[in-house]
Every structure is written in C-alpha cells, then in structure tokens.
Design a protein around this motif. Structure first.
Motif, PDB file in Angstrom:
ATOM      1  N   VAL A 104      55.908  33.239  57.982  1.00 31.26           N
ATOM      2  CA  VAL A 104      55.767  33.213  56.316  1.00 31.26           C
ATOM      3  C   VAL A 104      57.007  32.928  55.903  1.00 31.26           C
ATOM      4  CG1 VAL A 104      55.733  35.029  54.440  1.00 31.26           C
ATOM      5  CG2 VAL A 104      54.068  34.992  56.223  1.00 31.26           C
ATOM      6  N   PHE A 105      57.995  33.434  56.534  1.00 34.52           N
ATOM      7  CA  PHE A 105      59.377  32.902  55.720  1.00 34.52           C
ATOM      8  C   PHE A 105      59.736  31.445  55.758  1.00 34.52           C
ATOM      9  CE2 PHE A 105      64.198  32.088  56.043  1.00 34.52           C
ATOM     10  CZ  PHE A 105      64.420  32.870  55.470  1.00 34.52           C
ATOM     11  N   LEU A 106      59.348  31.012  56.877  1.00 33.89           N
ATOM     12  CA  LEU A 106      59.448  29.296  56.907  1.00 33.89           C
ATOM     13  C   LEU A 106      58.427  28.587  55.932  1.00 33.89           C
ATOM     14  CD1 LEU A 106      59.643  28.560  60.909  1.00 33.89           C
ATOM     15  CD2 LEU A 106      61.525  29.037  59.093  1.00 33.89           C
ATOM     16  N   VAL A 107      57.426  29.097  55.719  1.00 33.25           N
ATOM     17  CA  VAL A 107      56.302  28.491  54.782  1.00 33.25           C
ATOM     18  C   VAL A 107      56.892  28.585  53.540  1.00 33.25           C
ATOM     19  CG1 VAL A 107      54.121  28.356  53.905  1.00 33.25           C
ATOM     20  CG2 VAL A 107      54.483  28.732  56.587  1.00 33.25           C
ATOM     21  N   ILE A 108      57.306  29.872  52.871  1.00 31.16           N
ATOM     22  CA  ILE A 108      57.676  30.027  51.663  1.00 31.16           C
ATOM     23  C   ILE A 108      58.837  29.368  51.334  1.00 31.16           C
ATOM     24  CG2 ILE A 108      58.424  31.686  49.910  1.00 31.16           C
ATOM     25  CD1 ILE A 108      56.364  33.762  51.138  1.00 31.16           C
ATOM     26  N   TRP A 109      59.920  29.238  52.178  1.00 31.87           N
ATOM     27  CA  TRP A 109      61.178  28.604  52.076  1.00 31.87           C
ATOM     28  C   TRP A 109      60.856  26.980  51.960  1.00 31.87           C
ATOM     29  CZ3 TRP A 109      65.834  29.289  55.893  1.00 31.87           C
ATOM     30  CH2 TRP A 109      67.126  28.531  55.490  1.00 31.87           C
ATOM     31  N   ALA A 110      59.969  26.483  52.567  1.00 33.43           N
ATOM     32  CA  ALA A 110      59.763  24.856  52.817  1.00 33.43           C
ATOM     33  C   ALA A 110      58.771  24.875  51.227  1.00 33.43           C
ATOM     34  CB  ALA A 110      58.775  24.342  53.862  1.00 33.43           C
ATOM     35  N   TYR A 111      57.939  25.411  50.861  1.00 34.97           N
ATOM     36  CA  TYR A 111      56.991  25.217  49.571  1.00 34.97           C
ATOM     37  C   TYR A 111      58.149  25.413  48.457  1.00 34.97           C
ATOM     38  CZ  TYR A 111      53.461  25.730  46.122  1.00 34.97           C
ATOM     39  OH  TYR A 111      52.638  25.601  45.228  1.00 34.97           O
ATOM     40  N   PHE A 112      59.001  26.505  48.533  1.00 34.12           N
ATOM     41  CA  PHE A 112      59.594  26.718  47.186  1.00 34.12           C
ATOM     42  C   PHE A 112      61.218  26.125  47.314  1.00 34.12           C
ATOM     43  CE2 PHE A 112      56.528  30.088  46.707  1.00 34.12           C
ATOM     44  CZ  PHE A 112      56.183  29.878  45.467  1.00 34.12           C
TER      45      PHE A 112
END
Length: 405
Positions: A156-164
């Motif tokens: 979750v941390f990686l995905v949100i970081w990559a998206y935003f």
C-alpha cells in the motif's frame, strides 16, 4: 433533486462547507480516545482466539436447542473429569445443533467427552462428530495472517507513493489504516467474539475498503492543490478541506449502502445462526467499514495537511495568503501582530500565530469560505460602463432614406 443531492452539489461548488481540516484537533482527540479504549480492552481482556488458533477438539451433535442447552452440555462435559479439560466452550448453532470446544485432549479423554455429549443429546456416540486441531497449526495460521498484513501495508505504501508521487500521502494513509485495524481489534476484545480465520479475512477486506475511500479523497486533494504554490488565494489546508467537502456526500452514500447488507448478515449470523464464520466475518466488516469511512473523511486528509504544511514552500504560501487577506495575527500570548510582521515571524502551520480576523474580500478566499458558505447569495452587481464613453455623445446613424446619394 433530493435534499441530500442539493447539499452535495453545494458542497462540491464550495457554496457551503464545514471546516473538517480546521477542526482536526477534535478528530485526533476522538481517535486517540478510541484507540486507547481499544488497547485497554486488548491488553486487559485479550482476544478470544478460536480453536483454529489455539488448538483443541471440537464436537458437534444434533439436538433440539432449549434455554438450558448450553448449561446442560457444559455440566455433562465437566463431569467427565478429563485431564487438562479446562472450561469447555459450548455454543448452539441454529435451533438443532450444539458445538462443544475443548483444549487438546488424549485419545481416551476424547472418547469420554464424546460419549458424554452423545448421552446428553440422546444420540449414539458415532453420531457425534469430532475434529482435532493442533496448536502448531493455529500458530502457523496466525503467523501467516501477520505476514499478510505486513506485506499488504508495505505494498500500500509503495502504490500510493507511486500514484501520488508523495510519500506524505502514503504515511497519512497507513496511519489511518493502522487506526482502523486497532479499533476493529479492540471491538473484538471488548465484545468477546471469537477470532477465527474469517475474522482475518474480514480485517484484510476492510483495509482495502478504507484505502479505496482514502485514495478518492486524496485524488481530489491533488486536483485542488495542483499549482497551488503559484497562487496566493488559499493554503494547502484550505484546498484539502474543500476536497473533503466535495467528496463527503459520496463517502456517506457508499458507506450506508455497504453497511446495510453487512448489518443484515451480522444480525442473521448472531441472532439466528448463533455462531460460525458469518458472524465473525460480518462483525469485522461492519466495524471496519464504519471506522474506515470515518478515518477517510476526518483523519487521513487532516494528517496529509499537517504533513504538507510543514514544508517550507507551504509555510511561505501560508504567509502570503494571510498577508493577501489582510489578516490580523496574534502570538501565543495574545499580542497582535500586523500581517506583514506576522509573515516575517513565520506564521506557518502551527507556527505560534493564529488568524483572528480576515478581510471581507470574498475573491481572496477559497470557495469554501466565501459569502455563499453562510447560506446567502452575494448581491449581483451591474456591469460598469466604460469610462471612455461616459459624458460623450454617441454617434447616431441617419435613416437610410435621408442619407446622401
């Protein structure tokens, strides 16, 4: 359009608003209190782990359930005096079945307890089913559940970081997720429901639901704050609060729609079936969906605003916005500071200076704080005449019949 739809439209346009981000201290206090109660319940009472986690023997028999079924079967099992029996857990399943769970027993004691249950139920011993679950298997299940939770949070941390492209958004979302998990587990500890593999599935499911709602709000925040440092109209907190107001009605609608079927399953699983995976799964889903919606509106956006307002660029923006609004600032001791002096003194996010008055110019404030937010519509003004044409006669054209040939 319905009344709620009208409110949602006005919230989206910024005509009315509620200062969710500005009242973040209240929401943080409420969340801290809920988490503290959950932790107290967790450490004081502990979790009622199901047989899948602690190991033991489970018996089931068909019987006509009465008001005395639980007490009668409990007394019958205790009368066997099996070694390391402890307190058996007796529960009814619907109106025609009883379930008895004990600690791990030897083969002889398993046979004695099975015979006692058959006698109490009025059936043959071979009609009583029993299954053994080792404690090591339950420990493996618990470890796998913790590993799944850890991997989920990391991804979750990686995905949100990559998206935003913003690590602060990932931090705010993860804190909100941990907040949801702690409160859900605390409710289980306080109520005393068994924690089973179905409970683990429910907890992982509500994490995804809460994350989905949070990402929707964050996406609106990103839209409202795009290029914000090049403007002097509103701060990051103002833009984040506007985003929450624009999505709050949608969050309420989706939460209510999700809670209605889950609540029905919870009632059926608790009142009708009495036990089983439906009850364990539905309680985790019901509590988690409600708490997740709360954190997505009140906690996650406020945390993101707090993190972002600490950046030097956002602090400089806040000082420019306050100076443009002509705000009067006060220090912690209450001494007034002019706007220009307050900007130089560092009236950043939580920097010791607070706004006590604002200019009456609505065009210098974000939509959520304009005059429309009070429920009144600003008076329409007529278009001014051109100064170049005032006091000067305008040429008039002669009729075609009187023009010269």
């Amino acid at each position: 359009m319905s009344k709620l739809g009208n409110i949602g439209a006005k919230l989206h346009r910024g005509e009315i608003s509620y200062d969710f981000v500005g009242h973040r201290k209240i929401w943080f206090g409420v969340s801290i209190a809920l988490v503290a109660i959950s932790l107290i319940g967790l450490f004081a009472r502990g979790l009622a782990l199901g047989i899948e986690f602690k190991g033991g023997v489970e018996y089931q028999a068909n019987v006509k359930v009465t008001d005395n079924t639980v007490s009668d079967f409990t007394a019958a099992v205790k009368a066997t005096n099996a070694q390391d029996l402890g307190d058996p857990v007796v529960a009814t399943i619907g109106t025609d079945k009883v379930r008895v769970q004990t600690r791990p027993l030897s083969q002889d004691d398993i046979a004695k307890v099975r015979t006692a249950i058959a006698q109490e139920a009025g059936v043959q011993p071979d009609q009583v089913s029993n299954s053994q679950i080792g404690a090591s298997w339950g420990e493996q299940i618990a470890n796998k559940a913790l590993w799944a939770l850890g991997v989920f949070l990391f991804l979750v941390f990686l995905v949100i970081w990559a998206y935003f492209r913003e690590p602060k958004a990932s931090m705010a979302a993860l804190i909100a997720l941990v907040h949801d998990v702690l409160i859900t587990i605390g409710v289980y500890a306080l109520i005393g429901f068994d924690v089973t593999p179905a409970t683990v599935i429910g907890v992982l499911t509500i994490l995804g639901y809460s994350l989905y709602d949070t990402v929707v709000v964050f996406d609106k925040v990103r839209e409202n704050t795009r290029g914000i440092t090049g403007s002097n109209r509103f701060t990051y907190s103002d833009a984040a609060n506007l985003a929450v107001n624009q999505t709050v009605v949608r969050s309420i609608n989706t939460t209510l729609i999700a809670l209605m079927p889950v609540g029905s399953i919870l009632v059926v699983g608790t009142a009708v079936l009495g036990t089983g995976p439906l009850k364990d799964l539905s309680l985790a889903l019901f509590v988690g969906i409600a708490v997740g919606a709360y954190s997505s509106v009140f906690i996650a956006p406020a945390l993101l605003a707090v993190f972002k307002e600490r950046e030097p660029g956002m602090q400089a923006l806040r000082r420019r916005v306050l100076a443009r609004r002509g705000a009067t600032l006060t220090t912690a001791s209450g001494t007034p500071i002019p706007a220009a002096a307050g900007a130089a003194a560092g009236a950043g996010a939580g920097g010791g200076a607070t706004v006590v008055a604002e200019s009456a110019r609505p065009q210098d404030r974000p939509k959520s704080t304009r005059a429309g937010a009070t429920g009144t519509t600003p008076a329409a003004t007529s278009r001014p005449k051109s100064s170049a044409s005032s006091g000067r006669p305008q040429p008039s054209r002669k009729p075609r019949s009187k023009r010269g040939k």
